[in-house]
Scaffold this motif. Structure first.
Motif, PDB file in Angstrom:
ATOM      1  N   LEU A 262      73.623  76.929  90.842  1.00  0.00           N
ATOM      2  CA  LEU A 262      74.745  77.569  90.156  1.00  0.00           C
ATOM      3  C   LEU A 262      75.684  76.516  89.576  1.00  0.00           C
ATOM      4  N   HIS A 263      75.994  75.496  90.381  1.00  0.00           N
ATOM      5  CA  HIS A 263      76.899  74.454  89.877  1.00  0.00           C
ATOM      6  C   HIS A 263      76.286  73.729  88.682  1.00  0.00           C
ATOM      7  N   ARG A 264      74.973  73.512  88.713  1.00  0.00           N
ATOM      8  CA  ARG A 264      74.312  72.864  87.551  1.00  0.00           C
ATOM      9  C   ARG A 264      74.431  73.758  86.316  1.00  0.00           C
ATOM     10  N   LEU A 265      74.206  75.073  86.498  1.00  0.00           N
ATOM     11  CA  LEU A 265      74.294  75.999  85.363  1.00  0.00           C
ATOM     12  C   LEU A 265      75.724  76.053  84.813  1.00  0.00           C
ATOM     13  N   CYS A 266      76.695  75.987  85.737  1.00  0.00           N
ATOM     14  CA  CYS A 266      78.100  75.954  85.292  1.00  0.00           C
ATOM     15  C   CYS A 266      78.330  74.728  84.418  1.00  0.00           C
ATOM     16  N   ALA A 267      77.862  73.579  84.880  1.00  0.00           N
ATOM     17  CA  ALA A 267      78.073  72.335  84.120  1.00  0.00           C
ATOM     18  C   ALA A 267      77.404  72.441  82.754  1.00  0.00           C
ATOM     19  N   GLU A 268      76.210  73.011  82.706  1.00  0.00           N
ATOM     20  CA  GLU A 268      75.511  73.174  81.415  1.00  0.00           C
ATOM     21  C   GLU A 268      76.309  74.072  80.466  1.00  0.00           C
ATOM     22  N   ALA A 269      77.049  75.014  81.046  1.00  0.00           N
ATOM     23  CA  ALA A 269      77.846  75.934  80.227  1.00  0.00           C
ATOM     24  C   ALA A 269      79.244  75.382  79.958  1.00  0.00           C
ATOM     25  N   GLY A 270      79.517  74.170  80.404  1.00  0.00           N
ATOM     26  CA  GLY A 270      80.838  73.566  80.174  1.00  0.00           C
ATOM     27  C   GLY A 270      81.895  74.106  81.119  1.00  0.00           C
ATOM     28  N   LEU A 271      81.468  74.549  82.290  1.00  0.00           N
ATOM     29  CA  LEU A 271      82.397  75.148  83.252  1.00  0.00           C
ATOM     30  C   LEU A 271      82.329  74.409  84.585  1.00  0.00           C
ATOM     31  N   ARG A 272      83.358  74.617  85.394  1.00  0.00           N
ATOM     32  CA  ARG A 272      83.289  74.188  86.789  1.00  0.00           C
ATOM     33  C   ARG A 272      83.743  75.363  87.643  1.00  0.00           C
ATOM     34  N   ALA A 273      83.139  75.478  88.813  1.00  0.00           N
ATOM     35  CA  ALA A 273      83.444  76.604  89.696  1.00  0.00           C
ATOM     36  C   ALA A 273      84.356  76.132  90.815  1.00  0.00           C
ATOM     37  N   VAL A 274      85.502  76.762  90.929  1.00  0.00           N
ATOM     38  CA  VAL A 274      86.482  76.392  91.953  1.00  0.00           C
ATOM     39  C   VAL A 274      86.611  77.553  92.929  1.00  0.00           C
ATOM     40  N   GLU A 275      86.473  77.237  94.208  1.00  0.00           N
ATOM     41  CA  GLU A 275      86.516  78.318  95.193  1.00  0.00           C
ATOM     42  C   GLU A 275      87.949  78.814  95.365  1.00  0.00           C
ATOM     43  N   ALA A 276      88.149  80.102  95.102  1.00  0.00           N
ATOM     44  CA  ALA A 276      89.479  80.685  95.266  1.00  0.00           C
ATOM     45  C   ALA A 276      89.645  81.209  96.693  1.00  0.00           C
ATOM     46  N   ARG A 277      88.631  81.898  97.186  1.00  0.00           N
ATOM     47  CA  ARG A 277      88.653  82.452  98.554  1.00  0.00           C
ATOM     48  C   ARG A 277      87.217  82.467  99.061  1.00  0.00           C
ATOM     49  N   SER A 278      87.060  82.490 100.370  1.00  0.00           N
ATOM     50  CA  SER A 278      85.711  82.666 100.912  1.00  0.00           C
ATOM     51  C   SER A 278      85.788  83.295 102.289  1.00  0.00           C
ATOM     52  N   MET A 279      84.629  83.757 102.733  1.00  0.00           N
ATOM     53  CA  MET A 279      84.544  84.434 104.024  1.00  0.00           C
ATOM     54  C   MET A 279      83.114  84.247 104.524  1.00  0.00           C
ATOM     55  N   THR A 280      82.986  83.904 105.797  1.00  0.00           N
ATOM     56  CA  THR A 280      81.645  83.762 106.363  1.00  0.00           C
ATOM     57  C   THR A 280      81.381  84.962 107.252  1.00  0.00           C
ATOM     58  N   THR A 281      80.192  85.527 107.091  1.00  0.00           N
ATOM     59  CA  THR A 281      79.883  86.731 107.855  1.00  0.00           C
ATOM     60  C   THR A 281      78.441  86.674 108.341  1.00  0.00           C
TER      61      THR A 281
END
Ligand SMILES: C[S@@+](CC[C@H](N)C(=O)[O-])C[C@H]1O[C@@H](n2cnc3c(N)ncnc32)[C@H](O)[C@@H]1O
Length: 234
Positions: free
Chosen positions: A192-211
């Motif tokens: 996913l991070h590679r695809l984001c970079a290819e699209a000129g984007l970066r993914a920043v985690e806003a919130r998360s939860m482990t379940t």
């Protein structure tokens, strides 16, 4: 690893469609909702409620929910003050389910549900203050054949829908509009991070939860990611 993902997805598809365990109505976010056959069951996954309550719904603004399923996030956004919501899904039953829930909660005038493969049926001039997809995170190989609509809720063949989302969604934002993706560790986070970079984007985690997942043994992290231009600061 890929095979494990497919197995997990198929067992999730069974769990979401098992009529013996499946309710026609469910409660989520202190509201009652209808659930139509074959639609992703939001109360069977902790993701829907979490993302819906975490998203910064723009008061008086416009929202696009991609992959709306039963329509919980789209309808909730309208109830929380969004002026106009478009809810899109590739599955016809999900589109119908969203219409039913919009009517149930009295927001049919503000929620427009459309059947669309990603942005194909979204008007090219339409712009949104917030775009979100609780995505089908498990990558399926190019040879994968979808046999039931529910499989669209779990699998993305060759990450084609993710690539379309990352490519198209930024162009559909208003100035200052915000783009989010709900992703989880059953998917391929590095890819996913590679695809984001290819699209000129970066993914920043806003919130998360482990379940803990269905079998009590699998741990999954659900992440609300904000997708920002790669060259933006921070
Ligand atoms: C994980 S489910 C989330 C459903 C719902 N938003 C929720 O949170 O309960 C992913 C949704 O994305 C939809 N979807 C998958 N691929 C799609 C595509 N190419 N275009 C539109 N919708 C898609 C699926 O049909 C499914 O309803």
């Amino acid at each position: 690893m890929a095979g494990d993902g497919i197995q997990l997805g198929l067992s999730e598809a069974e769990r979401h469609t098992d009529t013996s365990q499946r309710d026609r109505e469910f409660e989520l976010l202190d509201l009652r909702w209808d659930l139509l056959p074959g639609v992703f069951a939001p109360h069977n996954s902790r993701s829907t409620a979490a993302y819906t309550s975490w998203l910064p719904i723009p008061a008086g603004g416009t929202v696009l929910e991609m992959g709306c399923g039963a329509g919980v996030t789209a309808v909730y956004a309208a109830l929380r003050g969004a002026r106009a919501v478009v809810a899109a899904d590739i599955a016809a039953a999900a589109v119908e389910n969203t219409r039913v829930n919009a009517a149930r909660h009295g927001v049919s005038d503000r929620v427009r549900a459309v059947r669309s493969d990603m942005f194909a049926e979204i008007g090219p001039e339409e712009r949104f203050d917030l775009i979100f997809w609780n995505s089908s995170a498990i990558p399926a190989p190019e040879s994968f054949v979808y046999t039931r609509d529910i499989e669209w809720s779990l699998f993305d063949r060759d990450y084609a829908s993710h690539r379309a989302y990352l490519r198209e969604a930024p162009r559909r934002l208003t100035e200052g509009g915000r783009l989010f993706l709900g992703f989880n560790t059953n998917g391929d986070v590095e890819r996913l991070h590679r695809l984001c970079a290819e699209a000129g984007l970066r993914a920043v985690e806003a919130r998360s939860m482990t379940t803990t997942y269905n079998d009590g043994a699998t741990t999954t992290r659900f992440m609300l990611l904000e997708l920002l231009p790669a060259d933006s600061g921070g």
